[in-house]
Design a protein around this motif. Sequence first.
Motif, PDB file in Angstrom:
ATOM      1  N   GLU A 144       1.047  -1.118  -0.145  1.00 26.85           N
ATOM      2  CA  GLU A 144       0.048   0.043  -0.145  1.00 26.85           C
ATOM      3  C   GLU A 144       0.783   0.990  -0.047  1.00 26.85           C
ATOM      4  OE1 GLU A 144      -3.439   1.879   2.990  1.00 26.85           O
ATOM      5  OE2 GLU A 144      -2.396   0.213   3.434  1.00 26.85           O
ATOM      6  N   ASP A 145       0.387   2.378  -0.985  1.00 29.78           N
ATOM      7  CA  ASP A 145       1.371   3.300  -0.949  1.00 29.78           C
ATOM      8  C   ASP A 145       0.937   4.453   0.034  1.00 29.78           C
ATOM      9  OD1 ASP A 145       3.058   2.521  -3.054  1.00 29.78           O
ATOM     10  OD2 ASP A 145       1.613   3.319  -4.553  1.00 29.78           O
ATOM     11  N   VAL A 146       1.806   4.683   0.986  1.00 27.53           N
ATOM     12  CA  VAL A 146       1.426   5.488   2.059  1.00 27.53           C
ATOM     13  C   VAL A 146       2.228   6.869   1.961  1.00 27.53           C
ATOM     14  CG1 VAL A 146       1.182   6.013   4.688  1.00 27.53           C
ATOM     15  CG2 VAL A 146       0.515   3.677   3.621  1.00 27.53           C
ATOM     16  N   ASN A 147       1.907   8.030   1.885  1.00 28.91           N
ATOM     17  CA  ASN A 147       2.784   9.051   1.818  1.00 28.91           C
ATOM     18  C   ASN A 147       2.995   9.790   3.132  1.00 28.91           C
ATOM     19  OD1 ASN A 147       4.694  10.994   0.771  1.00 28.91           O
ATOM     20  ND2 ASN A 147       2.683  12.367  -0.177  1.00 28.91           N
ATOM     21  N   ILE A 148       3.958   9.578   4.099  1.00 28.34           N
ATOM     22  CA  ILE A 148       3.806  10.251   5.032  1.00 28.34           C
ATOM     23  C   ILE A 148       5.395  10.908   5.318  1.00 28.34           C
ATOM     24  CG2 ILE A 148       2.103   9.172   6.481  1.00 28.34           C
ATOM     25  CD1 ILE A 148       4.306   7.314   7.754  1.00 28.34           C
ATOM     26  N   ASP A 149       5.564  11.898   6.123  1.00 27.35           N
ATOM     27  CA  ASP A 149       6.881  12.548   6.145  1.00 27.35           C
ATOM     28  C   ASP A 149       7.756  11.862   7.418  1.00 27.35           C
ATOM     29  OD1 ASP A 149       9.027  14.232   6.153  1.00 27.35           O
ATOM     30  OD2 ASP A 149       8.155  15.626   6.931  1.00 27.35           O
ATOM     31  N   ILE A 150       8.782  11.056   6.954  1.00 34.86           N
ATOM     32  CA  ILE A 150       9.394  10.365   8.032  1.00 34.86           C
ATOM     33  C   ILE A 150      10.829  10.760   8.012  1.00 34.86           C
ATOM     34  CG2 ILE A 150      10.221   7.959   8.939  1.00 34.86           C
ATOM     35  CD1 ILE A 150       7.864   6.926   7.578  1.00 34.86           C
ATOM     36  N   SER A 151      11.236  11.108   9.304  1.00 39.68           N
ATOM     37  CA  SER A 151      12.732  11.493   9.326  1.00 39.68           C
ATOM     38  C   SER A 151      13.485  10.370  10.017  1.00 39.68           C
ATOM     39  CB  SER A 151      12.704  12.868  10.282  1.00 39.68           C
ATOM     40  OG  SER A 151      12.656  12.488  11.626  1.00 39.68           O
ATOM     41  N   GLY A 152      14.720  10.475   9.836  1.00 38.88           N
ATOM     42  CA  GLY A 152      15.550   9.229  10.493  1.00 38.88           C
ATOM     43  C   GLY A 152      15.732   9.450  11.890  1.00 38.88           C
ATOM     44  N   ASN A 153      15.106  10.374  12.600  1.00 37.63           N
ATOM     45  CA  ASN A 153      15.065  10.208  14.174  1.00 37.63           C
ATOM     46  C   ASN A 153      13.706   9.798  14.706  1.00 37.63           C
ATOM     47  OD1 ASN A 153      17.599  11.379  14.325  1.00 37.63           O
ATOM     48  ND2 ASN A 153      16.894  13.456  14.019  1.00 37.63           N
ATOM     49  N   ASP A 154      12.986   9.449  13.542  1.00 34.81           N
ATOM     50  CA  ASP A 154      11.611   9.170  14.150  1.00 34.81           C
ATOM     51  C   ASP A 154      11.656   7.716  14.973  1.00 34.81           C
ATOM     52  OD1 ASP A 154       9.993  11.505  13.476  1.00 34.81           O
ATOM     53  OD2 ASP A 154       9.481  10.554  11.463  1.00 34.81           O
ATOM     54  N   SER A 155      10.923   7.659  15.938  1.00 29.60           N
ATOM     55  CA  SER A 155      10.767   6.174  16.497  1.00 29.60           C
ATOM     56  C   SER A 155       9.559   5.257  15.711  1.00 29.60           C
ATOM     57  CB  SER A 155      10.642   6.349  17.884  1.00 29.60           C
ATOM     58  OG  SER A 155       9.193   6.840  18.191  1.00 29.60           O
ATOM     59  N   VAL A 156       9.490   4.228  16.263  1.00 32.08           N
ATOM     60  CA  VAL A 156       8.310   3.440  15.852  1.00 32.08           C
ATOM     61  C   VAL A 156       6.990   3.841  16.248  1.00 32.08           C
ATOM     62  CG1 VAL A 156       7.235   1.138  15.738  1.00 32.08           C
ATOM     63  CG2 VAL A 156       9.681   1.216  15.528  1.00 32.08           C
ATOM     64  N   ALA A 157       6.978   4.694  17.358  1.00 32.29           N
ATOM     65  CA  ALA A 157       5.817   5.121  17.822  1.00 32.29           C
ATOM     66  C   ALA A 157       5.298   6.329  17.074  1.00 32.29           C
ATOM     67  CB  ALA A 157       5.735   5.414  19.382  1.00 32.29           C
ATOM     68  N   ASP A 158       6.530   7.120  16.765  1.00 35.07           N
ATOM     69  CA  ASP A 158       6.164   8.387  15.982  1.00 35.07           C
ATOM     70  C   ASP A 158       5.665   8.199  14.442  1.00 35.07           C
ATOM     71  OD1 ASP A 158       7.478  10.109  17.822  1.00 35.07           O
ATOM     72  OD2 ASP A 158       9.465   9.950  16.906  1.00 35.07           O
ATOM     73  N   ILE A 159       6.229   7.087  13.883  1.00 36.74           N
ATOM     74  CA  ILE A 159       5.714   6.641  12.433  1.00 36.74           C
ATOM     75  C   ILE A 159       4.513   5.974  12.611  1.00 36.74           C
ATOM     76  CG2 ILE A 159       6.164   4.927  10.739  1.00 36.74           C
ATOM     77  CD1 ILE A 159       9.187   4.998  11.429  1.00 36.74           C
ATOM     78  N   LEU A 160       3.933   5.186  13.827  1.00 34.86           N
ATOM     79  CA  LEU A 160       2.573   4.752  14.138  1.00 34.86           C
ATOM     80  C   LEU A 160       1.838   5.857  13.822  1.00 34.86           C
ATOM     81  CD1 LEU A 160       0.659   2.387  14.534  1.00 34.86           C
ATOM     82  CD2 LEU A 160       1.215   2.903  16.886  1.00 34.86           C
ATOM     83  N   VAL A 161       2.075   7.189  14.757  1.00 30.86           N
ATOM     84  CA  VAL A 161       1.034   8.030  15.019  1.00 30.86           C
ATOM     85  C   VAL A 161       0.990   8.828  13.547  1.00 30.86           C
ATOM     86  CG1 VAL A 161       0.870  10.706  15.689  1.00 30.86           C
ATOM     87  CG2 VAL A 161       1.684   8.592  17.385  1.00 30.86           C
ATOM     88  N   LYS A 162       2.060   9.102  12.693  1.00 32.85           N
ATOM     89  CA  LYS A 162       1.843   9.782  11.536  1.00 32.85           C
ATOM     90  C   LYS A 162       1.073   8.995  10.516  1.00 32.85           C
ATOM     91  CE  LYS A 162       6.304  12.370  11.813  1.00 32.85           C
ATOM     92  NZ  LYS A 162       7.558  12.427  11.068  1.00 32.85           N
ATOM     93  N   TYR A 163       1.183   7.734  10.557  1.00 32.39           N
ATOM     94  CA  TYR A 163       0.269   6.759   9.563  1.00 32.39           C
ATOM     95  C   TYR A 163      -1.014   7.060  10.031  1.00 32.39           C
ATOM     96  CZ  TYR A 163      -1.556   2.696   7.623  1.00 32.39           C
ATOM     97  OH  TYR A 163      -2.550   1.806   6.928  1.00 32.39           O
ATOM     98  N   CYS A 164      -1.403   7.099  11.411  1.00 31.23           N
ATOM     99  CA  CYS A 164      -2.741   6.962  11.791  1.00 31.23           C
ATOM    100  C   CYS A 164      -3.214   8.332  11.441  1.00 31.23           C
ATOM    101  CB  CYS A 164      -3.019   6.663  13.160  1.00 31.23           C
ATOM    102  SG  CYS A 164      -2.603   5.120  13.916  1.00 31.23           S
ATOM    103  N   GLU A 165      -2.466   9.137  11.526  1.00 27.53           N
ATOM    104  CA  GLU A 165      -3.135  10.563  11.090  1.00 27.53           C
ATOM    105  C   GLU A 165      -3.071  10.751   9.659  1.00 27.53           C
ATOM    106  OE1 GLU A 165      -0.259  13.379  12.618  1.00 27.53           O
ATOM    107  OE2 GLU A 165      -1.176  13.325  14.865  1.00 27.53           O
ATOM    108  N   SER A 166      -2.497  10.300   8.895  1.00 29.63           N
ATOM    109  CA  SER A 166      -2.557  10.220   7.500  1.00 29.63           C
ATOM    110  C   SER A 166      -3.933   9.458   6.797  1.00 29.63           C
ATOM    111  CB  SER A 166      -1.483   9.412   6.693  1.00 29.63           C
ATOM    112  OG  SER A 166      -1.362   8.291   6.961  1.00 29.63           O
TER     113      SER A 166
END
Length: 376
Positions: A336-358
Amino acid sequence: MKVLSCSDLHLGNFSTFNKETDNHGIGSRLQERIDALYDFFKYGKEHNIKHYIFNGDIFDKRLKEDINVINYIIDNIVKSFSITPKGSVLYMNVGNHDESRLYLNPNSCELFNHVHIPSHKIVVVDKLAQVISLDDNTNLLFIPYTEAITNSKMEIKKVLGSLDKPTTVFAHIGLDKSHTGRYKRDLGGFYTEKDIGYDNKHVLNIVLGHYHTRDFHKGKTNSKEKSVWYQGNLLPMTFNDVREDGLGDERGFDVIDTKTGQHDFVDLCKDPYNYPTFNIIDLSSTKLSAEKINELAKNNYVKLVTPNKGKNELKEFNEETNENLTMVVKPQVTNEDVNIDISGNDSVADILVKYCESKKISRTIQNLALKILNDC
């Protein structure tokens, strides 16, 4: 002087893969841990070691274990510890699972203050930072778990400032930028390496408990190098305790020289001990034959992951006849193509939140997902 240290024993009954034993109310998973502790103390006896450390989370459940189980645990710790040389001392660093609630005192380890063993001593560490001097002119510095982080850091700083001889630190804490689980998920923590003495010239090593993956922040295993590391649990507990390839990860205890800083690892999941490991095998990609997998599952815990919805058709594996085997159907999904802004400093929890918001997933579901992630 050499000390033996293990962490995160989590003594208690488990439900997964648990079998009845001849001891009423004592499951096979608890008995494995009791047996492993005997081997821990036996190693010390054979090498004439007199100082032993439980680096937090001796018990598994806060205020929820049956009194018969508690008594069995205490009796067996006493019996096993009693085989060590006369004059031996066992230090119990209090972990979060040992606390009655979210405070250092009272705690379950206090039960051992009432245990008397001739020619042996048990010391429960229940101060924010406690230094114990050994006969070879070295120190052990204990830092138990607490929710009073500010007070803890102040006390640690004061104690570190008073050190004047080689010191090994034993702490049950959350260290920032730690890793745990199969893919070494990033974890936050309230303490930094500096907070607990890495920059102090008298500190030789920092030995950590709390997170269950064996993880080196500084240094490396089996060396004299000044190191900071999580010991990992004494024995594997769940399917989180695997390597990235899904096979069983190393678990055991450390032999530490307080004078030279040399530290060596004894793996309880290898010869001659061979305690069970947890293993995750994806049947869609594994190169292991059914024969090899069934052989692995004779003495280890194995989760088979299959995309086959009709798992009953997989006749090579039988969950009913092999109690160490479980099977999970995980249907294959398309990317699934998901366009979220992820940085190298993001934790797994950060990525999860960004995914949910997207995906406009509700805050309630987000919080539930984060809770599950933190509990893994």
